[in-house]
Design a protein around this motif. Structure first.
Motif, PDB file in Angstrom:
ATOM      1  N   LEU A 278      25.483  27.704 -89.185  1.00  0.00           N
ATOM      2  CA  LEU A 278      26.468  27.797 -90.270  1.00  0.00           C
ATOM      3  C   LEU A 278      25.838  27.458 -91.613  1.00  0.00           C
ATOM      4  O   LEU A 278      26.121  28.117 -92.618  1.00  0.00           O
ATOM      5  N   ASP A 279      24.977  26.444 -91.650  1.00  0.00           N
ATOM      6  CA  ASP A 279      24.267  26.107 -92.889  1.00  0.00           C
ATOM      7  C   ASP A 279      23.422  27.276 -93.377  1.00  0.00           C
ATOM      8  O   ASP A 279      23.414  27.599 -94.565  1.00  0.00           O
ATOM      9  N   ARG A 280      22.695  27.907 -92.455  1.00  0.00           N
ATOM     10  CA  ARG A 280      21.862  29.065 -92.831  1.00  0.00           C
ATOM     11  C   ARG A 280      22.718  30.216 -93.353  1.00  0.00           C
ATOM     12  O   ARG A 280      22.375  30.856 -94.336  1.00  0.00           O
ATOM     13  N   LEU A 281      23.831  30.467 -92.696  1.00  0.00           N
ATOM     14  CA  LEU A 281      24.701  31.556 -93.119  1.00  0.00           C
ATOM     15  C   LEU A 281      25.281  31.299 -94.505  1.00  0.00           C
ATOM     16  O   LEU A 281      25.340  32.208 -95.335  1.00  0.00           O
ATOM     17  N   VAL A 282      25.645  30.067 -94.775  1.00  0.00           N
ATOM     18  CA  VAL A 282      26.177  29.726 -96.091  1.00  0.00           C
ATOM     19  C   VAL A 282      25.099  29.865 -97.161  1.00  0.00           C
ATOM     20  O   VAL A 282      25.340  30.410 -98.238  1.00  0.00           O
ATOM     21  N   SER A 283      23.896  29.385 -96.877  1.00  0.00           N
ATOM     22  CA  SER A 283      22.853  29.375 -97.907  1.00  0.00           C
ATOM     23  C   SER A 283      22.116  30.700 -98.049  1.00  0.00           C
ATOM     24  O   SER A 283      21.678  31.042 -99.144  1.00  0.00           O
ATOM     25  N   LYS A 284      21.991  31.472 -96.971  1.00  0.00           N
ATOM     26  CA  LYS A 284      21.179  32.680 -97.037  1.00  0.00           C
ATOM     27  C   LYS A 284      21.942  33.964 -96.726  1.00  0.00           C
ATOM     28  O   LYS A 284      21.381  35.048 -96.829  1.00  0.00           O
ATOM     29  N   GLY A 285      23.195  33.842 -96.330  1.00  0.00           N
ATOM     30  CA  GLY A 285      23.967  35.024 -95.970  1.00  0.00           C
ATOM     31  C   GLY A 285      24.406  35.816 -97.182  1.00  0.00           C
ATOM     32  O   GLY A 285      24.517  35.291 -98.294  1.00  0.00           O
ATOM     33  N   ASP A 286      24.667  37.090 -96.962  1.00  0.00           N
ATOM     34  CA  ASP A 286      25.174  37.922 -98.044  1.00  0.00           C
ATOM     35  C   ASP A 286      26.662  37.636 -98.250  1.00  0.00           C
ATOM     36  O   ASP A 286      27.287  36.901 -97.492  1.00  0.00           O
ATOM     37  N   GLU A 287      27.218  38.232 -99.289  1.00  0.00           N
ATOM     38  CA  GLU A 287      28.614  37.974 -99.647  1.00  0.00           C
ATOM     39  C   GLU A 287      29.594  38.317 -98.514  1.00  0.00           C
ATOM     40  O   GLU A 287      30.476  37.506 -98.209  1.00  0.00           O
TER      41      GLU A 287
END
Length: 115
Positions: free
Chosen positions: A20-29
């Motif tokens: 979840l941390d990775r998705l928040v910091s590196k995920g697209d909109e």
């Protein structure tokens, strides 16, 4: 719970939080929007369930943190951490609060502000 199951559970939870941390910091909109739609409700449900377990009893004590020989007054550490991360502006612990503050000569009472 045996040691292997506890370790597996711990690893699974930590890996999910890391994801979840990775998705928040590196995920697209669109990924972050989908995350908000699905995970915020799951996380608020989890917090509510945890806080319900630590709700004060009729003696204003936390039934989960209290032991036979050592009752814990409410708010317990779980409620204090919830306040720090959900209410406090920066999510940092209140300075001088908690059981280790006494060793440094500070007050050991954490005061939760009204919101």
């Amino acid at each position: 719970m045996d040691e292997y199951l506890a370790s597996t559970l711990n690893t699974a939870v930590i890996e999910r939080l890391d994801y979840l941390d990775r998705l928040v910091s590196k995920g697209d909109e669109p990924s972050r929007a989908a995350l908000a739609e699905t995970e915020i409700a799951r996380l608020t449900d989890a917090w509510r369930a945890l806080l319900e377990l630590h709700a004060p009893d009729e003696h204003s004590r936390c039934p989960e943190c209290s032991g036979w020989r050592r009752p814990r007054r409410h708010p317990c550490t779980v409620w204090t951490i919830a306040h720090q991360h959900l209410i406090a502006a920066d999510g940092s612990p209140a300075a001088g609060a908690g059981r280790h503050a006494a060793a440094a000569g500070r007050s050991t009472v954490a005061v939760l502000g009204a919101s």
